[in-house]
Design an enzyme around this catalytic site. Structure first.
Site, PDB file in Angstrom:
ATOM      1  N   ARG A   1       1.067  -1.278  -0.025  1.00 51.86           N
ATOM      2  CA  ARG A   1       0.048  -0.018   0.069  1.00 51.86           C
ATOM      3  C   ARG A   1       0.833   1.228   0.003  1.00 51.86           C
ATOM      4  O   ARG A   1       0.580   2.210  -0.666  1.00 51.86           O
ATOM      5  CB  ARG A   1      -0.785  -0.052   1.108  1.00 51.86           C
ATOM      6  CG  ARG A   1      -1.903  -0.867   1.160  1.00 51.86           C
ATOM      7  CD  ARG A   1      -3.215  -0.495   1.788  1.00 51.86           C
ATOM      8  NE  ARG A   1      -4.256  -1.392   1.574  1.00 51.86           N
ATOM      9  CZ  ARG A   1      -4.896  -2.486   2.370  1.00 51.86           C
ATOM     10  NH1 ARG A   1      -4.226  -2.404   3.527  1.00 51.86           N
ATOM     11  NH2 ARG A   1      -5.960  -2.843   2.118  1.00 51.86           N
TER      12      ARG A   1
ATOM     13  N   GLY B   1     -10.811  -7.565  -1.708  1.00 48.98           N
ATOM     14  CA  GLY B   1      -9.639  -8.179  -0.815  1.00 48.98           C
ATOM     15  C   GLY B   1      -9.286  -9.613  -0.898  1.00 48.98           C
ATOM     16  O   GLY B   1      -8.109  -9.818  -1.122  1.00 48.98           O
TER      17      GLY B   1
END
Ligand code: AMP
Length: 395
Positions: A35, A353
C-alpha cells in the site's frame, strides 16, 4: 468533475494527502509494503513539482484510542527507506505541534501524521476534527481508494474546506478502469463470483444482471444457488435465508438472457479445516457428511470455456477455500488461465480483498489488467454506487 493531481499548480504549496498506509505490522515492522508502494506515484510527482507534503492515514482498528501498536511510525520509516530521504513524523494528527511542523515544511519535505483513528471523530466525520485536519495544507488530494466508500473526516469532511481539491493517481487509476467497465465494456462481459457470503454481493449481482452476458458462480455461495435449483448439496454451506433471493436471481437471469453458470462437480472435505480433500463428486451426489470446498475439474473446464468466449472479465471472490492447500486448485487454475488474457487483448479486473489475495498468492498481480486495492470500495463502485469520498471532491 473530480480534478486529477496534474490539474494543480503544486509549486511551493503545502499539499495535504489522504493516503492508505493501512499496512500489516509485526513487531513494529511493516510486513507487506504494497500500500505504501501504491502511494509512491502521487508522492513522487508532488515532490517533483515542488510541493511540501503532509500525509495522513488510518491503520487498523484502534477504536478511537491512542494505542502504540497501531502507530504509523513504522509505515513512516518504511516510506523514508523507499524514498531514501528523511521524513518528519508527528505523534498526533491535530496537535498544535503537528500543525506547526506542517506550516514550517519546505518544498520537497514530507510530514506524516499519526494514525487518524486514534480519534473517534475520524470515523464520525466530525466537523471540528476535519476543520483542524484541513489546517495542514492549502491543497487537498485524496489517494486512499480503500476507504472511499466511507464518509470519514479525513476523506469527506475535510474536502469542503479546500477550494483546491482532487484525486491522486491511485484513485484515478481505479476509477478509470471501473468506469470503462461500467460504461462501455468490450463484450462478452463475464463476471466470476465466489466467496462465502451472498448477501454482501447481492448489489453486485443485481447490477451485473443488467450488464453482464455471463455470470459464473463458484465458492461457498454456489451451494445456495444449487439448492435453489433443487439440488441436494450434502453438508455444503447453504444460506437458507438467501434461498429466495437466489431463486429470484436465477429467474431474472433467465428473463434477461444472462447465462448463469454453476458448478457441476466439487472437491469436498469433512469440515472447513479438513486437510485431506475428497472427490470430485457431482454436485447432486455430495455425501451428507461432506461439504464442497472447491470447484472440481469438470467445472474448471466448463468455466475456462466460458472465459475463452469472453472479452472482459471481472472476478470477485475465491472459488474455493483457497487458504488451504487442498482447496486452492480451482482458484489457482482459473487465475493462471486469466493470466494469459491481457496479452490476448482482453481485460481482466480483479476486485475485493480476498480475490486480490488469491492473485497475490499465485504471483499473478502483474498479469491482470487491474487488481483493485480496495475491497469494499471496488465492490460498491462495480455495483454502480457512488463513492462519498469521490463526491466530496467534485469541483
Ligand atoms: P467472501 O468474504 O464472501 O468473499 O468469502 C471469502 C471466503 O470464502 C474465503 O475465506 C474462502 O475460504 C471462503 N470460501 C470459498 N469457497 C468456499 C466454500 N466452498 N465453502 C466455504 N467457504 C468458502
Amino acid at each position: 468533475m473530480v480534478r486529477s493531481l496534474k490539474a494543480f499548480d503544486l509549486k511551493g504549496k503545502h499539499v495535504l494527502v489522504r493516503v492508505d498506509f493501512n499496512v500489516p505490522l509485526k513487531d513494529e515492522q511493516v510486513v507487506d509494503n504494497f500500500r505504501i508502494q501504491a502511494a509512491l506515484p502521487t508522492i513522487n510527482y508532488a515532490l517533483d513539482e515542488g510541493a511540501a507534503l503532509v500525509l495522513m492515514s488510518h491503520l487498523g482498528r484502534p477504536n478511537g484510542l491512542s494505542q502504540p501498536v497501531f502507530s504509523l511510525m513504522p509505515a513512516g520509516e518504511e516510506l523514508a527507506g523507499l524514498l531514501e530521504m528523511p521524513i518528519k513524523f508527528s505523534h498526533d494528527c491535530i496537535s498544535s505541534d503537528a500543525l506547526d511542523t506542517s506550516l514550517g515544511l519546505k518544498p520537497g519535505e514530507i510530514h506524516l501524521l499519526e494514525n487518524l483513528r486514534f480519534y473517534k471523530q475520524e470515523k464520525q466525520n466530525d466537523s471540528q476534527f476535519s476543520r483542524r485536519l484541513a489546517r495542514h495544507g492549502s491543497v487537498y488530494i485524496n489517494d486512499a481508494f480503500g476507504t472511499s466508500h466511507r464518509s470519514h473526516a479525513s476523506n469527506v469532511g475535510v474536502a469542503e474546506h479546500f477550494k483546491h481539491r482532487g484525486m491522486g493517481f491511485l484513485i484515478e487509476k481505479e476509477i478509470k478502469f471501473m468506469d470503462k467497465i461500467m460504461r462501455k465494456p468490450s463484450r462478452p462481459l463475464l463476471l466470476i463470483l465466489g466467496g462465502a457470503k451472498i448477501d454482501s454481493k447481492l448489489a453486485l449481482i443485481e447490477t451485473f444482471l443488467e450488464k453482464a452476458d455471463t455470470i459464473l458462480i463458484g465458492g461457498g455461495m454456489s451451494f445456495t444457488f444449487l439448492k435453489a435449483r433443487g439440488k441436494e448439496v450434502g453438508g455444503s454451506l447453504v444460506d437458507e435465508t438467501m434461498l429466495s433471493a437466489a431463486k429470484n436471481i436465477i429467474n431474472k437471469a433467465r428473463t434477461k438472457g444472462v447465462k448463469l453458470v454453476l458448478p457441476d462437480d466439487v472437491i469436498c472435505g469433512q469440515a472447513l479445516d479438513d486437510t485431506s480433500p475428497k472427490g470430485p463428486f457431482k454436485v447432486s451426489s455430495i455425501p451428507g457428511e461432506l461439504m464442497g470446498l472447491d470447484i472440481g475439474p469438470g467445472t474448471i473446464k466448463k468455466f475456462m470455456s466460458e472465459l475463452n468466449a469472453s472479452r472482459t472479465v471481472i472476478w470477485n471472490g475465491p472459488l474455493g477455500v483457497f487458504e488451504l492447500q487442498g482447496y486452492h486448485v480451482g482458484s489457482f487454475k482459473i487465475a493462471n488461465h486469466l493470466a494469459e488474457f491481457k496479452n490476448a487483448g482482453k481485460t481482466v479486473i480483479v476486485g475485493g480483498g480476498d480475490t486480490a489475495a488469491v492473485i497475490n498468492k499465485f504471483n499473478l498481480t502483474e498479469k491482470m489488467s487491474h487488481v483493485s486495492t480496495g475491497g469494499g470500495a471496488s465492490l460498491e463502485l462495480l455495483s454502480g454506487k457512488r463513492l462519498p469520498a469521490l463526491e466530496s471532491l467534485e469541483a
